[in-house]
Design an enzyme around this catalytic site. Structure first.
Site, PDB file in Angstrom:
ATOM      1  N   SER A   9       0.815  -1.202   0.000  1.00  0.00           N
ATOM      2  CA  SER A   9       0.000   0.000   0.000  1.00  0.00           C
ATOM      3  C   SER A   9       0.847   1.249   0.000  1.00  0.00           C
ATOM      4  O   SER A   9       2.033   1.227   0.308  1.00  0.00           O
ATOM      5  CB  SER A   9      -0.941   0.024   1.202  1.00  0.00           C
ATOM      6  N   LYS A  10       0.187   2.337  -0.344  1.00  0.00           N
ATOM      7  CA  LYS A  10       0.830   3.625  -0.420  1.00  0.00           C
ATOM      8  C   LYS A  10       1.436   3.992   0.949  1.00  0.00           C
ATOM      9  O   LYS A  10       2.450   4.651   1.052  1.00  0.00           O
ATOM     10  CB  LYS A  10      -0.223   4.657  -0.818  1.00  0.00           C
ATOM     11  N   ARG A  11       0.747   3.506   1.969  1.00  0.00           N
ATOM     12  CA  ARG A  11       1.183   3.782   3.332  1.00  0.00           C
ATOM     13  C   ARG A  11       2.632   3.347   3.567  1.00  0.00           C
ATOM     14  O   ARG A  11       3.378   3.965   4.293  1.00  0.00           O
ATOM     15  CB  ARG A  11       0.257   3.053   4.300  1.00  0.00           C
TER      16      ARG A  11
END
Ligand code: GLU
Length: 481
Positions: A252-254
């Site tokens: 994920s972008k996280r």
């Protein structure tokens, strides 16, 4: 006879401003399948969630698909017979179809306010919407609409029976209808939800195979009920498992590691990214792992898609990237490498091409370039032990002997590759040591590093004679201390 006998797939991103690797893979599989069947690959922008809209996001989708080598058959810029291809431009279409469902009692107006819905959500037991507004009389609905009350349109789900369908990856899926919520089809802003728009659009755009993330698998029975209410043919479904960072976490972008652009910035080549992600969730027959887009189009198969999620292995992608870098024509490699040389300590000081020749076969990702050339500025006191080398029988005394003997010989020649090699070989003969010993001592002496990309001849060529001799003399001084 099916109306969907021409293969048409679509990629339907929400314009969030970046291209997640998982979405790119969905696009890729849809593209490969369409191409393989001489079908169409459609781009549709799903922008009905206005809060999430990011300006410029459609450009990101376009540039990513272009860089990745996917050609769009129909889409916002390409046009086509089934446009518009941006959902907010199709607003009236959805409303018309929603009203058709209301007419057929497959959907209904709902005027429940936020407070009521919150009370339901916080109540004990089943928290789904309770069909309250399904039971409003026609007069009341008319009156409230005329009065301008805010409304949504909800799907009227059956409360009995089961819904079932066959997914081409997950097989047979069954869900009891009483578990299906009367989901919102048209929001209070007049725009459709994904849950409604995907059905209307996939039908009107004659999509034959819906390929998308498996987070939509459990909603698919609801979509089929909508197709049935309209009397439309279901598309075939191909739900794809997510790409994971590890056993627990989705990529994920996280975690800062999920976007196409980020990988490009780090120095991955689009063709390597595409090749790698194709293998994440799809297994080709045989051992081969390096595939061009053409080969992927030929070899891709839905039956090779995996039911279990795949773990993103950056080491493997880097290895594959290194293979692609090696294969680039030198000019092209230099073009791609230039920004990374510009960001390194040699910026505007040395000949990039000479470094390029050294590095093309020695790096896996272009962002390694700055660290690989950094040694050039790190000439510093050399510890005597640095010269120790078992195979070439080098210790500090041998190193001293070689360096002392070499300096005047090198001083006497013009620094060309041929001269340097010939001189080094001759020095080795005269000193009765292995030529490898001379190469090694001189390389350490000129760089003060035990590991360098390239050997003494390449480094001396880059530094030039004056700087090289300065370093040899300095190294000799240190050895004598
Ligand atoms: N807009 C949806 C998403 O980005 C697309 C899902 C689909 O392909 O139907 O998740």
């Amino acid at each position: 006879m099916s109306e969907l006998n021409r293969v048409r797939t679509r990629f339907a991103p929400s314009p969030t401003g970046f291209m997640h690797i998982g979405n790119l893979r969905t696009a890729l599989y849809a593209y490969l399948f369409a191409k393989q069947n001489n079908g169409d690959f459609i781009l549709r922008i799903e922008d009905t969630d206005l809060e999430r809209f990011v300006p410029g996001a459609i450009d990101v989708v376009y540039s990513t698909l272009k860089e990745s080598g996917m050609e769009i058959s129909e889409g916002p810029n390409e046009g086509g017979n089934y446009g518009p291809y941006i959902q907010t431009e199709r607003k009236d279409i959805y409303m018309k179809y929603a009203l058709e469902l209301v007419e057929k009692k497959a959907a209904y107006y709902c005027f429940c306010d936020k407070e009521r819905l919150e009370t339901l959500a916080n109540s004990e037991g089943i928290k789904r919407y309770d069909k309250h507004c399904l039971h409003l009389s026609d007069e009341e609905v008319k009156m409230r609409l005329a009065r301008g009350d805010k409304f949504v349109i909800r799907q009227n789900m059956p409360t009995e029976g089961i819904s079932e369908f066959d997914d081409l990856v997950f097989g047979h899926v069954e869900i009891p209808n009483n578990e299906l919520e009367d989901q919102i089809l048209i929001k209070s802003d007049g725009l459709p939800t994904y849950n409604f728009a995907n059905v209307v659009d996939d039908h009107l755009m004659k999509i034959s195979h819906v390929m998308r993330g498996n987070e939509y698998l459990s909603s698919t029975p609801k979509y089929n009920l909508l197709y049935d209410a309209f009397g439309w043919e279901h598309p075939k479904y191909v739900h794809l498992t997510p790409i994971m960072k590890d056993a627990q976490r989705k990529l994920s972008k996280r975690y800062g590691d999920a976007n196409f652009d980020d990988f490009i910035k780090k120095g991955y080549l689009p063709e390597a990214i595409i090749n790698y992600i194709a293998l994440l969730g799809w297994s080709p027959k045989g051992e081969e792992e390096k595939f061009s887009m053409e080969e992927l189009i030929e070899k891709f198969s839905i039956s090779g898609l995996s039911k279990s999620s795949s773990i993103f292995d950056q080491t493997k992608m880097s290895w594959l990237n290194g293979e692609y870098i090696k294969q680039l024509p030198f000019d092209e490699f230099m073009k791609k490498a230039k920004p990374f040389f510009d960001a390194s300590c040699i910026k505007d000081r040395y000949d990039y091409e000479k470094f390029g020749k050294l590095l093309q076969s020695r790096i896996e990702i272009l962002s390694e370039i700055p660290e690989k050339v950094a040694f050039i500025d790190q000439f510093n006191v050399i510890e005597k032990e640095q010269y120790y080398h078992k195979k070439f029988k080098i210790d500090e005394n041998v190193a001293l002997k070689i360096l002392e003997y070499s300096i005047p010989k090198l001083e006497a020649i013009e620094f060309t590759e041929d001269n340097l090699h010939a001189t080094i070989v001759k020095i080795a003969e005269e000193l009765e040591v292995k030529s490898g010993a001379v190469y090694t001592v001189l390389r350490i002496a000129i760089s003060s590093c035990n590991v360098t990309p390239g050997g003494i001849v390449e480094i001396a060529d880059i530094l030039g004679k004056d700087e090289s001799m300065r370093r040899f003399n300095k190294a000799l001084e240190w050895l004598k201390e």
